[in-house]
Design a protein around this motif. Structure first.
Motif, PDB file in Angstrom:
ATOM      1  N   LYS A 190     -10.921   8.890 -41.781  1.00 58.49           N
ATOM      2  CA  LYS A 190     -11.225   7.005 -41.245  1.00 58.49           C
ATOM      3  C   LYS A 190     -12.524   6.928 -42.365  1.00 58.49           C
ATOM      4  N   TYR A 191     -12.756   6.050 -42.975  1.00 66.65           N
ATOM      5  CA  TYR A 191     -13.827   5.697 -43.612  1.00 66.65           C
ATOM      6  C   TYR A 191     -14.410   5.383 -42.730  1.00 66.65           C
ATOM      7  N   LEU A 192     -16.014   5.947 -41.919  1.00 67.27           N
ATOM      8  CA  LEU A 192     -17.374   5.039 -41.395  1.00 67.27           C
ATOM      9  C   LEU A 192     -17.155   3.679 -41.918  1.00 67.27           C
ATOM     10  N   ASN A 193     -18.405   3.397 -41.004  1.00 68.37           N
ATOM     11  CA  ASN A 193     -18.151   1.982 -41.097  1.00 68.37           C
ATOM     12  C   ASN A 193     -19.921   1.595 -41.930  1.00 68.37           C
ATOM     13  N   TYR A 194     -20.664   2.771 -42.233  1.00 69.03           N
ATOM     14  CA  TYR A 194     -22.464   2.216 -42.497  1.00 69.03           C
ATOM     15  C   TYR A 194     -22.396   2.106 -44.158  1.00 69.03           C
ATOM     16  N   TYR A 195     -21.877   1.211 -44.631  1.00 64.67           N
ATOM     17  CA  TYR A 195     -21.788   0.373 -46.101  1.00 64.67           C
ATOM     18  C   TYR A 195     -22.433  -0.397 -46.486  1.00 64.67           C
ATOM     19  N   SER A 196     -23.108  -0.104 -47.367  1.00 63.58           N
ATOM     20  CA  SER A 196     -24.077  -1.471 -48.308  1.00 63.58           C
ATOM     21  C   SER A 196     -23.148  -2.455 -48.629  1.00 63.58           C
ATOM     22  N   ASP A 197     -23.526  -3.986 -49.141  1.00 63.37           N
ATOM     23  CA  ASP A 197     -22.467  -5.365 -49.956  1.00 63.37           C
ATOM     24  C   ASP A 197     -21.670  -4.304 -50.767  1.00 63.37           C
ATOM     25  N   SER A 198     -22.339  -4.144 -51.817  1.00 58.75           N
ATOM     26  CA  SER A 198     -21.760  -3.192 -52.968  1.00 58.75           C
ATOM     27  C   SER A 198     -20.646  -2.487 -52.327  1.00 58.75           C
ATOM     28  N   GLY A 199     -20.675  -1.688 -51.082  1.00 61.67           N
ATOM     29  CA  GLY A 199     -18.737  -1.530 -50.230  1.00 61.67           C
ATOM     30  C   GLY A 199     -19.232   0.655 -50.881  1.00 61.67           C
ATOM     31  N   VAL A 200     -20.203   0.803 -50.874  1.00 57.17           N
ATOM     32  CA  VAL A 200     -20.430   2.260 -51.493  1.00 57.17           C
ATOM     33  C   VAL A 200     -21.635   2.510 -49.952  1.00 57.17           C
ATOM     34  N   GLY A 201     -21.458   3.226 -49.723  1.00 56.62           N
ATOM     35  CA  GLY A 201     -22.267   4.110 -47.691  1.00 56.62           C
ATOM     36  C   GLY A 201     -22.531   4.784 -48.276  1.00 56.62           C
ATOM     37  N   LYS A 202     -23.978   5.494 -46.961  1.00 61.08           N
ATOM     38  CA  LYS A 202     -24.442   6.979 -46.748  1.00 61.08           C
ATOM     39  C   LYS A 202     -24.124   7.942 -45.775  1.00 61.08           C
ATOM     40  N   TRP A 203     -23.356   8.409 -45.559  1.00 61.27           N
ATOM     41  CA  TRP A 203     -23.066   9.013 -44.608  1.00 61.27           C
ATOM     42  C   TRP A 203     -23.685   9.928 -44.269  1.00 61.27           C
ATOM     43  N   LYS A 204     -24.376  10.712 -43.428  1.00 61.21           N
ATOM     44  CA  LYS A 204     -25.595  11.474 -43.088  1.00 61.21           C
ATOM     45  C   LYS A 204     -24.120  13.052 -42.291  1.00 61.21           C
ATOM     46  N   ALA A 205     -24.492  14.244 -42.843  1.00 65.53           N
ATOM     47  CA  ALA A 205     -23.536  14.984 -42.837  1.00 65.53           C
ATOM     48  C   ALA A 205     -24.131  16.649 -42.333  1.00 65.53           C
ATOM     49  N   LYS A 206     -23.861  16.906 -41.829  1.00 66.93           N
ATOM     50  CA  LYS A 206     -24.570  18.775 -41.528  1.00 66.93           C
ATOM     51  C   LYS A 206     -23.604  19.826 -41.515  1.00 66.93           C
ATOM     52  N   VAL A 207     -23.518  20.265 -43.070  1.00 69.33           N
ATOM     53  CA  VAL A 207     -22.785  22.006 -42.578  1.00 69.33           C
ATOM     54  C   VAL A 207     -22.916  22.501 -40.798  1.00 69.33           C
ATOM     55  N   LEU A 208     -21.829  23.088 -40.746  1.00 66.67           N
ATOM     56  CA  LEU A 208     -21.318  24.143 -40.231  1.00 66.67           C
ATOM     57  C   LEU A 208     -20.840  25.807 -40.007  1.00 66.67           C
ATOM     58  N   ARG A 209     -21.215  26.610 -40.027  1.00 68.12           N
ATOM     59  CA  ARG A 209     -20.493  27.613 -40.485  1.00 68.12           C
ATOM     60  C   ARG A 209     -18.930  27.650 -39.564  1.00 68.12           C
ATOM     61  N   GLU A 210     -18.215  29.167 -40.103  1.00 63.37           N
ATOM     62  CA  GLU A 210     -17.280  29.011 -39.767  1.00 63.37           C
ATOM     63  C   GLU A 210     -17.419  28.811 -37.828  1.00 63.37           C
ATOM     64  N   ASP A 211     -18.219  29.519 -37.746  1.00 61.10           N
ATOM     65  CA  ASP A 211     -18.877  29.455 -35.387  1.00 61.10           C
ATOM     66  C   ASP A 211     -18.839  28.399 -35.383  1.00 61.10           C
ATOM     67  N   LYS A 212     -19.267  27.614 -36.566  1.00 63.04           N
ATOM     68  CA  LYS A 212     -20.056  26.349 -35.769  1.00 63.04           C
ATOM     69  C   LYS A 212     -20.966  25.695 -35.454  1.00 63.04           C
ATOM     70  N   THR A 213     -22.234  27.367 -35.935  1.00 69.32           N
ATOM     71  CA  THR A 213     -23.701  27.122 -35.771  1.00 69.32           C
ATOM     72  C   THR A 213     -23.539  26.379 -37.118  1.00 69.32           C
ATOM     73  N   PRO A 214     -24.764  25.700 -36.872  1.00 68.82           N
ATOM     74  CA  PRO A 214     -25.247  24.639 -38.694  1.00 68.82           C
ATOM     75  C   PRO A 214     -25.746  25.322 -39.279  1.00 68.82           C
ATOM     76  N   VAL A 215     -25.650  25.196 -40.654  1.00 72.91           N
ATOM     77  CA  VAL A 215     -26.816  26.092 -41.672  1.00 72.91           C
ATOM     78  C   VAL A 215     -28.130  25.772 -41.746  1.00 72.91           C
ATOM     79  N   LYS A 216     -29.062  26.767 -41.923  1.00 69.89           N
ATOM     80  CA  LYS A 216     -30.371  25.909 -41.995  1.00 69.89           C
ATOM     81  C   LYS A 216     -30.715  26.511 -43.065  1.00 69.89           C
ATOM     82  N   SER A 217     -32.274  25.225 -42.882  1.00 67.79           N
ATOM     83  CA  SER A 217     -32.882  25.786 -44.807  1.00 67.79           C
ATOM     84  C   SER A 217     -33.648  26.491 -44.573  1.00 67.79           C
ATOM     85  N   PRO A 218     -33.486  27.014 -45.755  1.00 66.25           N
ATOM     86  CA  PRO A 218     -34.551  28.631 -46.271  1.00 66.25           C
ATOM     87  C   PRO A 218     -35.378  29.254 -45.457  1.00 66.25           C
ATOM     88  N   ASP A 219     -36.211  28.226 -45.013  1.00 64.50           N
ATOM     89  CA  ASP A 219     -36.943  28.143 -43.929  1.00 64.50           C
ATOM     90  C   ASP A 219     -36.879  28.272 -42.237  1.00 64.50           C
TER      91      ASP A 219
END
Length: 278
Positions: A190-219
């Motif tokens: 499903k398309y998310l709802n957050y779009y500008s008037d131009s029709g381009v949106g910016k979705w926020k995301a988090k990457v999860l590993r196979e066990d559903k734990t989030p990927v962390k930054s190098p630090d």
């Protein structure tokens, strides 16, 4: 018998042999003919050479097809050189001209599909508030051993605000089990709802590993990604690039580095690469 007479007799004997060995109206076919195979790349799956018995084949000036020397074989084993890898396939040689699409389903030679039809042929465009997605991952930071990953998506809240966006506290959708190759079919998202008037949106995301734990930054901080997305896209083949994930302010071109994130979290643009779309 003189030498002259011997030469005359040999000449007439040769003529008689030629006449008796070739029946009237018989056509002697040239044992070597040329056949043609064309490979059209879709999504960047280029081959650099086509080999027959280890020797590179030439490309015809007519349409860019490879010229295949043909001696009457039913099939020939041809080797495609793709990147640093090779793939050998048998091709039926009954046709004078053949055309194929090269479609890489992943980042290795085993994933290279040789198709008679374009992969977008026959794909219906969704008529509701959704799009079709096929995605694979080649990013080693997200999955060093090639295990599946998941992408949790957060939607924007309220009116579009490029400089001070507000997102949902929890994910509103998750793309599960992204492997190192495209799936056989599409995922309907499903398309998310957050779009500008131009029709381009910016979705926020988090990457999860196979066990559903989030990927962390190098630090060790929480790591969020932002995915620009257009509502004009209805069907999408895409992949996650093997882009290096750096320390805080991960990417000098990150248009989201000004955003305040909780608990020392950091953000970057998502390393998503377009493959095919319509």
């Amino acid at each position: 018998m003189t030498q002259k007479n011997i030469c005359i007799q040999l000449f007439f004997a040769l003529c008689i042999t030629c006449v008796t060995s070739c029946k009237k109206g018989e056509y002697i076919e040239n044992p070597l003919t040329i056949k043609y195979i064309k490979f059209e790349s879709v999504g960047g799956a280029n081959i650099s050479q086509l080999l027959l018995s280890g020797k590179p084949l030439e490309i015809s000036q007519l349409g860019g097809a490879y010229q295949i020397p043909f001696h009457g074989e039913d099939s020939l084993a041809l080797t495609l050189v793709y990147g640093k890898n090779t793939l050998t396939k048998k091709f039926d040689m009954s046709k004078a001209y053949q055309s194929y699409y090269l479609f890489a389903k992943g980042n290795n030679i085993d994933s290279l599909a040789i198709l008679t039809n374009h992969p977008m042929d026959g794909v219906e465009v969704p008529d509701d508030n959704s799009f079709y997605l096929n995605i694979y991952n080649e990013n080693k930071y997200f999955s060093p051993d090639g295990s599946p990953i998941h992408i949790a998506l957060y939607d924007g809240v309220g009116e579009w605000n490029q400089w001070d966006p507000t997102y949902t506290e929890n994910p509103v959708d998750t793309i599960f089990n992204i492997t190192t190759q495209f799936n056989e079919g599409f995922r309907k998202i499903k398309y998310l709802n957050y779009y500008s008037d131009s029709g381009v949106g910016k979705w926020k995301a988090k990457v999860l590993r196979e066990d559903k734990t989030p990927v962390k930054s190098p630090d060790g901080n929480d790591l969020y990604f932002y995915i620009p997305f257009s509502k004009d896209v209805k069907v999408l083949y895409t992949y996650i690039d093997n882009k290096e994930i750096k320390e805080v302010n991960l990417d000098n071109w990150d248009s989201n580095s000004y955003m305040e994130l909780p608990n020392g979290a950091v953000s970057t643009l998502f390393p998503l690469k377009l493959y095919l779309s319509k």
